[in-house]
Design a protein around this motif. Sequence first.
Motif, short mmCIF file in Angstrom:
data_model
loop_
_atom_site.label_atom_id
_atom_site.label_comp_id
_atom_site.label_asym_id
_atom_site.label_seq_id
_atom_site.Cartn_x
_atom_site.Cartn_y
_atom_site.Cartn_z
N SER A 3 5.04 -5.80 -16.68
CA SER A 3 5.02 -7.27 -16.48
C SER A 3 5.63 -7.65 -15.13
O SER A 3 5.14 -8.55 -14.45
N ILE A 4 6.71 -6.95 -14.76
CA ILE A 4 7.37 -7.27 -13.49
C ILE A 4 6.50 -6.84 -12.31
O ILE A 4 6.29 -7.60 -11.36
N MET A 5 5.98 -5.62 -12.40
CA MET A 5 5.18 -5.08 -11.28
C MET A 5 3.88 -5.86 -11.09
O MET A 5 3.38 -6.00 -9.98
N LYS A 6 3.35 -6.34 -12.21
CA LYS A 6 2.11 -7.14 -12.15
C LYS A 6 2.32 -8.39 -11.29
O LYS A 6 1.41 -8.87 -10.64
N ARG A 7 3.55 -8.88 -11.32
CA ARG A 7 3.87 -10.08 -10.55
C ARG A 7 4.49 -9.74 -9.19
O ARG A 7 4.97 -10.61 -8.48
N THR A 8 4.56 -8.44 -8.90
CA THR A 8 5.14 -8.00 -7.62
C THR A 8 4.06 -7.51 -6.66
O THR A 8 4.05 -7.88 -5.49
N TYR A 9 3.16 -6.66 -7.19
CA TYR A 9 2.10 -6.07 -6.35
C TYR A 9 0.77 -6.77 -6.62
O TYR A 9 0.35 -6.89 -7.78
N LEU A 29 2.22 4.83 -8.52
CA LEU A 29 0.79 5.17 -8.40
C LEU A 29 -0.14 4.05 -8.83
O LEU A 29 -1.35 4.14 -8.62
N SER A 30 0.42 3.01 -9.45
CA SER A 30 -0.45 2.04 -10.12
C SER A 30 -0.76 0.78 -9.33
O SER A 30 -1.21 -0.21 -9.91
N HIS A 31 -0.48 0.79 -8.03
CA HIS A 31 -0.88 -0.41 -7.27
C HIS A 31 -1.76 -0.03 -6.09
O HIS A 31 -1.68 -0.62 -5.01
N ASN A 32 -2.57 1.00 -6.34
CA ASN A 32 -3.56 1.42 -5.36
C ASN A 32 -2.94 1.78 -4.01
O ASN A 32 -3.39 1.28 -2.96
N PRO A 33 -1.92 2.65 -4.01
CA PRO A 33 -1.26 2.95 -2.73
C PRO A 33 -2.09 3.89 -1.87
O PRO A 33 -2.89 4.67 -2.39
N LYS A 34 -1.86 3.79 -0.57
CA LYS A 34 -2.50 4.75 0.35
C LYS A 34 -1.50 5.82 0.75
O LYS A 34 -1.87 6.89 1.20
N LEU A 35 -0.23 5.47 0.62
CA LEU A 35 0.82 6.41 0.97
C LEU A 35 1.85 6.47 -0.15
O LEU A 35 2.28 5.43 -0.66
N LEU A 36 2.19 7.69 -0.54
CA LEU A 36 3.25 7.87 -1.54
C LEU A 36 4.47 8.43 -0.83
O LEU A 36 4.36 9.41 -0.09
N ILE A 37 5.61 7.81 -1.05
CA ILE A 37 6.87 8.33 -0.50
C ILE A 37 7.77 8.66 -1.68
O ILE A 37 8.14 7.77 -2.46
N GLU A 82 0.81 -1.23 0.00
CA GLU A 82 0.00 0.00 0.00
C GLU A 82 0.84 1.27 0.00
O GLU A 82 0.33 2.36 0.24
N VAL A 83 2.13 1.10 -0.21
CA VAL A 83 3.03 2.26 -0.24
C VAL A 83 3.69 2.35 -1.61
O VAL A 83 4.35 1.41 -2.06
#
Lengths: 281, 203
Positions: free
Chosen positions: A98-104, A144-152, A77-78
Amino acid sequence: MYAIEMNHVKKTYGAFAMNDLNLVLPMGCIMGLVGENGAGKTTAIELLMHAVKKEEGDIKILGVDNESTDFLQVKEEVGVVLDEPYFPEVLNAVNVNSIMKRTYKNWKEEEFFAYVEKFHIDKKKKFKDYSKGMKMKLSIAAALSHNPKLLILDEATSGLDPIAREELLDLFNEFTREEDHSVLISSHIISDLEKICDYVAFLHRGTLKFCEEKDMLHEIYGILHVGMKEAEDIPKEAVIGVRDNGYSREMLVKRDLMPKGFEVERAGIEDIILYMAKEGA
Amino acid sequence: MKGLLLKDWLTIQKQTKIYFVMMLVFLLIPSMFWYSIFLGSLVPVTVFAYDERSGWDKLARVMPYTSKEVVASKYIFGYLLIGGSAILGVIIQYLYSALRILPFSLQDGWRGYVILVCSALIVVAVNMPVMFWLGVEKMRIFLTFFSVAVMMIVGSSVSFELEYGNINFSLSSGVILAVLGISLVLQFISVKISEICYRHNMK
């Protein structure tokens, strides 16, 4: 619940020491983290994400201790943008997806490509062929693309032209419209932070000089222009910093400690920081 | 962990196509296909070097991955390449046999394959903790020296029966199974040490 809580955090790297760092970011707010190079901004962000180990203190992100096993779920969520966009240089935006899809677990492919389109990023171009601004934009799109609640965001807007920066600042503002969304952004560009931040934290040589609501800073501090003789009447405890030009003095003062009769002007965040950094040097 | 494996695959596949060309060429040459198995054990070193150069290792630390997953992904990537080369090697040898180019029988050649795969696994087991501890840049000479040394030892012990397309080691089945057991135990120890090194490197 706070988005970020840092209590009495200590970290040392050789000669550099971050002592007793206390930072609180309420939900739904944007905090700007300011400081000169080497002040400890990146270290603070690494500490938050448990990418480096703290020596003392407690850190909670979205209400969860960042050393607990539950923190792995919180990382989902971050959205983090580090000081450099650390994607392998041979990859392109399609590969990153492709990588992030398999990460988040919450990865939103359509949202990612919408940002890619919005930021005018060439999907097929290799990362190494992007400009620094494009690389940062891709990192921001990913954050921004994995539905975060907090951006750092660590220097996420540096290297971008003013138009792109404005566009991103609007995006971050938009992001915090939802009351459980928060942003921590470190930057050298104080004017950017002044535009969007609710809170400002100033780190100087590893020490937190203040962490305050932006509007409160304007209420607490002011700029005073006085002659050399008049300056002697100002109580020392009211003076935070002095700039001397030989004939007159410009001072950063605490409004509530000033005697009546002096005209104190509004101090910008940049003024406050520059005076404090100069005095603390 | 799938994301990490995919990242490694995409990086290596795009950055060093020559690796795969070499592996394929070695696989096609009956007396040299075993080099391909060793190359599989060296690919993670290259992936590590690219991670260090791009800074991916820093990014991975802020992503929802555990230390175990980060470490395991590197081992699994190495195993997949070693295993893939070995399986492809067997298939190519069978093809040669079917085309009557070279006779081949896995029943006779399994010892050779086990020894080659075990040697490659030992290279992985030694190299990985070193990379997680000090990184590739500092340890490049050691990593190269150790890997080449193992290849030379294996190369000097191997005798090729080119007329049969098999690799022979003058070792009994018992010794070969013991080597297999030792290399598997080494993997377990190596993974544990790598996890400690990875966590320790969190400054």
